[in-house]
Scaffold this motif. Structure first.
Motif, PDB file in Angstrom:
ATOM      1  N   LYS A   7      13.949  -5.201 -11.343  1.00 21.04           N
ATOM      2  CA  LYS A   7      14.584  -5.697 -10.104  1.00 21.04           C
ATOM      3  C   LYS A   7      13.745  -5.265  -8.889  1.00 21.04           C
ATOM      4  O   LYS A   7      13.493  -6.065  -7.982  1.00 21.04           O
ATOM      5  N   ALA A   8      13.294  -4.000  -8.924  1.00 17.07           N
ATOM      6  CA  ALA A   8      12.476  -3.497  -7.804  1.00 17.07           C
ATOM      7  C   ALA A   8      11.185  -4.311  -7.695  1.00 17.07           C
ATOM      8  O   ALA A   8      10.751  -4.661  -6.596  1.00 17.07           O
ATOM      9  N   LYS A   9      10.572  -4.641  -8.839  1.00 15.43           N
ATOM     10  CA  LYS A   9       9.320  -5.424  -8.808  1.00 15.43           C
ATOM     11  C   LYS A   9       9.577  -6.824  -8.249  1.00 15.43           C
ATOM     12  O   LYS A   9       8.751  -7.376  -7.525  1.00 15.43           O
TER      13      LYS A   9
ATOM     14  N   ILE B   5       0.854  -1.196   0.000  1.00 16.41           N
ATOM     15  CA  ILE B   5       0.000   0.000   0.000  1.00 16.41           C
ATOM     16  C   ILE B   5       0.888   1.243   0.000  1.00 16.41           C
ATOM     17  O   ILE B   5       1.690   1.437   0.921  1.00 16.41           O
ATOM     18  N   VAL B   6       0.738   2.068  -1.020  1.00 10.05           N
ATOM     19  CA  VAL B   6       1.536   3.301  -1.073  1.00 10.05           C
ATOM     20  C   VAL B   6       0.711   4.438  -0.456  1.00 10.05           C
ATOM     21  O   VAL B   6      -0.483   4.581  -0.741  1.00 10.05           O
ATOM     22  N   VAL B   7       1.348   5.203   0.433  1.00  5.14           N
ATOM     23  CA  VAL B   7       0.663   6.301   1.117  1.00  5.14           C
ATOM     24  C   VAL B   7       1.201   7.610   0.543  1.00  5.14           C
ATOM     25  O   VAL B   7       2.402   7.893   0.631  1.00  5.14           O
TER      26      VAL B   7
ATOM     27  N   ALA C 134       5.556   7.525   0.755  1.00  4.46           N
ATOM     28  CA  ALA C 134       6.006   8.203  -0.471  1.00  4.46           C
ATOM     29  C   ALA C 134       6.330   9.673  -0.202  1.00  4.46           C
ATOM     30  O   ALA C 134       5.831  10.252   0.764  1.00  4.46           O
ATOM     31  N   PRO C 135       7.136  10.278  -1.071  1.00  3.56           N
ATOM     32  CA  PRO C 135       7.328  11.729  -0.978  1.00  3.56           C
ATOM     33  C   PRO C 135       6.044  12.443  -1.404  1.00  3.56           C
ATOM     34  O   PRO C 135       5.176  11.832  -2.033  1.00  3.56           O
TER      35      PRO C 135
ATOM     36  N   PHE D  82       7.447   5.919  -9.139  1.00  6.85           N
ATOM     37  CA  PHE D  82       8.213   4.689  -8.907  1.00  6.85           C
ATOM     38  C   PHE D  82       7.578   3.892  -7.756  1.00  6.85           C
ATOM     39  O   PHE D  82       7.297   2.697  -7.885  1.00  6.85           O
ATOM     40  N   ALA D  83       7.309   4.586  -6.640  1.00  3.79           N
ATOM     41  CA  ALA D  83       6.699   3.911  -5.478  1.00  3.79           C
ATOM     42  C   ALA D  83       5.324   3.370  -5.856  1.00  3.79           C
ATOM     43  O   ALA D  83       4.966   2.237  -5.505  1.00  3.79           O
TER      44      ALA D  83
END
Ligand SMILES: Nc1ncnc2c1ncn2[C@@H]1O[C@H](COP(=O)(O)OP(=O)(O)OP(=O)(O)O)[C@@H](O)[C@H]1O
Ligand SMILES: [Mg+2]
Length: 245
Positions: A100-102, A5-7, A119-120, A129-130
């Motif tokens: 790679k990140a995935k 979950i990205v915030v 996240a920023p 990206f996030a």
């Protein structure tokens, strides 16, 4: 299979880092294996909120670059069982290997029940990206007109990035300001176009716990702590009614 979950927020300072620390701590205290990952490269401060300053030796960049394993970079919380922390790099690099990140986030989904990404602010490439690593997004917004406008833009961007499950967390609700500006939670849901996941009151215990570097869930049983616990329960599938008062 865990959930990432990205915030996020369009406007800065709405309470993303606070939310990640508080919701993550509650999810862990409820027995869910939980990773709080700082993605705010350069301005990272999730470690302070979690009371884990100085714990991390490695960060997400080191894992992506193959300099250490995920298990080596992830730090366990000293007192909250089931809670772990992954630090952000000191700066964002545009040329991160997304594949790679995935792969790393596939490993995270196998290892943890929940991963919350701090996240920023804004809609830059670091946020994209996030977002590209997440299954769900929470937009944190306050009742300020600029926060609502920016939340609106963010909601569109997240859907363009392929995230279908976008929720709204209204933070720092102060009755008088909300009524004086005519801003209501219902208006915010309509304007931002996302389902509500929770409403958190303005509460000085949030700042006090952050300044004492103690996770909110260990410090307070008051309004904001209660509100964040309800969000964690909703994420874990418990049917908790939302009061917008
Ligand atoms: N519900 C609340 N009641 C009182 N203070 C709060 C609340 N939520 C957040 N704050 C305070 O607001 C400030 C900003 O919070 P935080 O750092 O979590 O925001 P952010 O969205 O992560 O900011 P940035 O965009 O800079 O990363 C902090 O001082 C925090 O203690
Ligand atoms: Mg922050």
């Amino acid at each position: 299979m865990g959930k990432v979950i990205v915030v996020v927020s369009g406007k800065g300072g709405t309470g993303k880092t606070t939310a990640v620390g508080a919701i993550g701590s509650c999810l862990a205290a409820m027995g869910n294996s939980t990773l709080c990952a700082d993605c705010d490269a350069g301005l990272r401060n999730l470690d302070i909120t979690l009371g884990m300053t100085g714990f991390a030796v490695s960060n997400l960049s080191h894992v992506i670059d193959g300099e250490c394993t995920l298990a080596e970079a992830v730090m366990k919380h000293p007192t909250i069982e089931n809670l772990s922390f992954l630090d952000a790099p000191p700066f964002y690099r545009a040329e991160y290997d997304l594949k790679k990140a995935k792969d790393i986030f596939a490993e995270i989904r196998e290892t943890f029940d929940f991963c919350l990404l701090d996240a920023p602010a804004g809609i830059g490439p670091d946020v994209e990206f996030a977002a590209s690593l997440a299954d769900m997004a929470i937009i944190v917004a306050t009742g300020d007109a600029s926060s609502i406008r920016d939340g609106q833009v963010m909601s569109v961007k997240l859907r363009e990035a392929g995230i279908e499950d976008v929720r709204l967390l209204v933070n720092r609700v102060r009755g008088r300001i909300f009524s004086a500006t005519g801003s209501t939670v219902d208006n915010m849901i309509d304007a931002i176009g996302a389902r509500l996941i929770g409403v958190i009151k303005e509460d000085r215990e949030v700042t006090l716990s952050a300044n004492l570097e103690t996770p909110l869930v260990l410090y307070s049983r008051k309004a904001a702590a209660k509100g964040f616990l309800k969000v964690a329960q909703r994420l874990a599938g418990v049917d908790v009614p939302i009061s917008v008062k």
